[in-house]
Write a protein that holds these residues in place. Structure first.
Motif, mmCIF file in Angstrom:
data_model
loop_
_atom_site.group_PDB
_atom_site.id
_atom_site.type_symbol
_atom_site.label_atom_id
_atom_site.label_comp_id
_atom_site.label_asym_id
_atom_site.label_seq_id
_atom_site.Cartn_x
_atom_site.Cartn_y
_atom_site.Cartn_z
ATOM 1 N N ALA A 14 -4.325 20.569 44.698
ATOM 2 C CA ALA A 14 -5.779 20.694 44.567
ATOM 3 C C ALA A 14 -6.454 19.341 44.762
ATOM 4 N N LEU A 48 -8.210 26.176 48.769
ATOM 5 C CA LEU A 48 -8.392 25.786 47.366
ATOM 6 C C LEU A 48 -8.819 26.985 46.533
ATOM 7 N N ASN A 51 -5.786 29.177 45.883
ATOM 8 C CA ASN A 51 -4.888 28.611 44.880
ATOM 9 C C ASN A 51 -5.449 28.789 43.479
ATOM 10 N N CYS A 52 -6.780 28.680 43.342
ATOM 11 C CA CYS A 52 -7.401 28.894 42.031
ATOM 12 C C CYS A 52 -7.156 30.328 41.559
ATOM 13 N N SER A 96 -15.449 20.095 40.611
ATOM 14 C CA SER A 96 -14.135 20.722 40.772
ATOM 15 C C SER A 96 -13.031 19.731 40.431
ATOM 16 N N ILE A 100 -10.144 19.998 37.611
ATOM 17 C CA ILE A 100 -8.713 19.784 37.874
ATOM 18 C C ILE A 100 -8.135 18.813 36.842
#
Length: 756
Positions: A14, A48, A51-52, A96, A100
């Motif tokens: 990420a 991204l 993946n979240c 974001s 992370i």
């Protein structure tokens, strides 16, 4: 891989994705018409978001999803990309990154997050209403009518009954997922099965599966090898919306254009496949000792091939096949097959599996990358360090064997083995160092955002040019570069680059330029940061240095302009009259010099009034293993970094000149000041000369000046693992650290810059 490892991998990827997204956002801002950049940016954001979704990090997913929708409109040409949009997206990506960090700390993320909701809402507020284009606009934007094309071969994979009885308006599509789609959190099969109006879904391999052990060894089971063909009754627009994230991976075709082979004629692909199977059976029959049941099976296969893919004389061939006796010898059936089969395959007709493999991997063999944790690489560095120390013990052992035990032959063998181990240790060290090498572009890529935001905030127009991003250096050196470069850029933006009006009045373009250049020079990495701003005002620097009490007035007056501008590196120096969050605290350039010298680097500054300022950072490629000269003074041994040593000489006492308390000598026509190491270390012993009355002098370079360090004896060079001083010793000046030697002793490493 357990959940924690998966989460760590998610955090790592990420962050990499966010860095790439930030870089692409700035590039798109400079080139908003570049469709390739927009698509790349969209794919990064989409990855991204996917993946979240794997970890159910909803706040993060909401923010990224809103950004994805915004970029989708930009990509479709329904929304212009401008500074306001860039600011909103950059703010969203900044938050974001904060999320992370929170995920890494807490290993979780709460579902409710007011700021994430606000950012997502702000992004969606930028989405315009997208009324349907009227007929004239559609005509204006519609691409020119393409010439009729041959139907793609993949249409033959659609069942014949469906192809002939498909409802009106049905659409056929071929979906070729990216090989790395699984690593992006995509599920291509689920995406295919959830397509609206699905009538048929067929799947095949995109590239041939490995057929032998060698190919199987190189086979990557995590690469997607799917080739999906779908038939849907839904409108094409609805299907395009469904596959909007992978448009470049989808081929479209209207079913009405599906060609049907003539009666009795097999499709080309079927004929080709049948021919291949025929020759495989022929090869099977040509093997020695073919079992009778295998011959019978081959006979049935050949007959089936004649029915499925008939060629010109297939009926006659089938009759002769049925007339053959049973049981049948393999050689007889092979002879019949070679006569009645399809034409032998030519080189052009034989599928080139290797070429297909190369095409599927981009023409060249894809470089395989293995990601490992930094701690594992650091462990390897520690081990090679211990090996270097153990290796350095062998010469001492050889010396003891010869002098203490009189074993000259044994000493010679130990020295020979030392040479072998030394070579292996050097190779291992070099290999591990290559693993730790990173391109300096890793640090540079974050500066585009810094320059953009600060220049807008200061009302200036500044462009950042970067050259030599691929220059590599040790990871620790790269990480040590970040803070100094940020300080240098902030100073250039705040103090160097003028306002547009001032630049125009001075005959310069309105926009200023900051250029960062990196290159390798020998075993050093050189980074230059130059701007075309106003330059450093030497008179003002002198005045500020005196005003702040950093140098006496008479000394400041005696400095040349070139020397005066170096005063900005003094702790506490600042020309700013007011303190702001950008400057005025007098810690910027001092931090730069301290950080660079901490990694055995050097920084120099040159400036021309009205033309700009240039800073040159010279850094070692690696900090892991250092090479030092071992010297002796007052019965103690010390180490001096080799990169500071100019030469070692012996100077007779008669050649040393005394002027008050200072001593000098002349080397190669230049006066070199001499300093005794015992005096510098407060050791109560005079420097010892040899039997010829000569003193050992170690000439070291300090900036642009050479200084002779008088010692008692030289003991050659040695590789060491430098350890910083810790505990109560950490505050000692004049020492760079310690090193463990091969004989078990501890060597103190001098820092000549602090000593002199």
């Amino acid at each position: 891989m357990n959940t924690t490892e998966l989460l760590d991998q998610f955090v790592t990827e990420a962050r990499e994705g966010l860095e790439a997204i930030g870089e692409r956002l700035l590039e798109v801002e400079r080139n908003p018409a570049d469709a390739a950049l927009l698509n790349d940016l969209f794919r990064l954001v989409h990855t991204l978001k996917g993946n979240c979704g794997l970890f159910e990090f909803k706040p993060l997913e909401r923010v990224v999803h809103a950004g994805e929708d915004l970029l989708d409109r930009v990509r479709q040409g329904k929304l212009p990309y401008g500074p306001e949009l860039a600011d909103a997206l950059l703010d969203a990506m900044d938050y974001s990154a904060e999320l992370i960090d929170r995920i890494e700390r807490e290993q979780r993320l709460d579902t409710a997050d007011a700021r994430a909701d606000a950012l997502a809402k702000a992004l969606r507020a930028l989405l315009p209403d997208t009324p349907a284009l009227d007929g004239s606009e559609q005509t204006a934007h519609a691409p020119a009518a393409a010439p009729p094309q041959e139907p793609p071969a993949w249409l033959t994979r659609i069942p014949a009954n469906l192809a002939t009885n498909a409802p009106a308006g049905a659409t056929a599509l071929r979906y070729l997922p990216e090989p790395d789609c699984f690593f992006k959190g995509e599920d291509p099969w689920r995406l295919a099965l959830t397509a609206p109006g699905l009538l048929h879904a067929g799947v095949a391999e995109n590239a041939p599966w490995p057929q032998d052990a060698a190919a199987l060894a190189d086979w990557d089971c995590y690469r997607c090898n799917l080739d999906i063909v779908l038939v849907s009754a839904a409108a094409k627009a609805e299907l395009e919306q469904h596959f909007r994230c992978v448009p470049e991976q989808v081929e479209w075709h209207g079913l009405a254009a599906v060609p049907q082979p003539a009666a009795g004629e097999a499709p080309p692909a079927l004929r080709e496949r049948a021919s291949a199977i025929w020759h495989e059976q022929l090869a099977l029959l040509s093997r020695p000792s073919v079992a009778p049941h295998s011959v019978e099976a081959a006979r049935r296969a050949l007959r089936g091939l004649l029915c499925a893919a008939p060629w010109a004389d297939s009926e006659a061939a089938m009759a002769t096949l049925d007339a053959l006796p049973r049981p049948l010898e393999a050689a007889a059936l092979a002879a019949w097959a070679s006569v009645h089969g399809p034409a032998p395959r030519t080189a052009a007709a034989v599928p080139d599996d290797s070429r297909r493999t190369e095409e599927s991997t981009g023409g060249e063999r894809t470089q395989r990358v293995l990601k490992v944790g930094q701690e594992k690489v650091d462990r390897l560095m520690d081990l090679i360090g211990e090996m270097v120390v153990a290796k350095n013990g062998l010469p001492y052992l050889a010396q003891r064997a010869e002098t203490t035990f009189g074993q000259r032959e044994l000493a010679r063998e130990i020295k020979a083995q030392y040479g072998v181990i030394h070579r292996i240790a050097e190779d291992m060290q070099r290999a591990i160092m290559e693993v730790r090498m990173l391109p300096v572009g890793v640090v540079f890529q974050r500066f585009g955002r810094l320059v953009r935001d600060l220049s807008r905030r200061l009302g200036k127009e500044v462009q950042l040019l970067v050259e030599g991003e691929d220059t590599e250096a040790d990871k620790n050196v790269i990480e040590a570069l970040a803070d100094p470069l940020i300080h240098i850029l902030r100073n250039s933006l705040d103090h160097g680059i003028e306002q547009p009006a001032q630049r125009l009045a001075a005959g310069k373009p309105a926009h200023g330029t900051i250029r960062i250049t990196a290159r390798q020079e020998g075993d050093r990495v050189v980074i230059e940061i130059a701007d075309d701003g106003a330059g450093v005002n030497a008179a003002r620097v002198r005045a500020k240095a005196v005003e702040r009490g950093l140098v006496p007035e008479d000394r400041a007056a005696a400095l040349s302009d070139e020397q005066a501008v170096q005063l900005i590196f003094l702790p506490g120096f600042s020309t700013a009259d007011t303190v702001s969050d950008l400057s005025g605290r007098g810690v910027g350039m001092d931090v730069v010099r301290t950080a660079v010298e901490r990694v055995n680097g050097q920084v120099t500054l040159s400036s021309r009034p009205g033309l700009g300022t240039s800073l040159r950072l010279s850094l070692p490629l690696s900090m892991a293993v250092s090479n030092v000269m071992v010297i002796e003074s007052a019965g103690r041994r010390f180490g001096v970094p080799m990169d500071l040593i100019v030469e070692t000489v012996r100077v007779h006492g008669d050649d040393i000149h005394h002027f008050k308390q200072a001593r000098t000598t002349v080397l190669r026509g230049r006066i070199v000041p001499l300093r005794e190491l015992n005096d510098l270390l407060a050791l109560d012993a005079p420097q010892r000369a040899n039997d010829d009355g000569e003193l050992a002098v170690l000439v070291v370079r300090l900036g642009a000046e050479n200084v002779g360090l008088v010692v008692d004896q030289f003991h050659g060079a040695s590789d060491i693992i430098l350890k910083p001083l810790e505990g109560v010793l950490a505050g000692m000046t004049g020492f760079a650290g310690t090193a463990l030697m091969g004989d078990g002793g501890v060597l103190m490493i001098l820092n000549p810059k602090e000593l002199l």
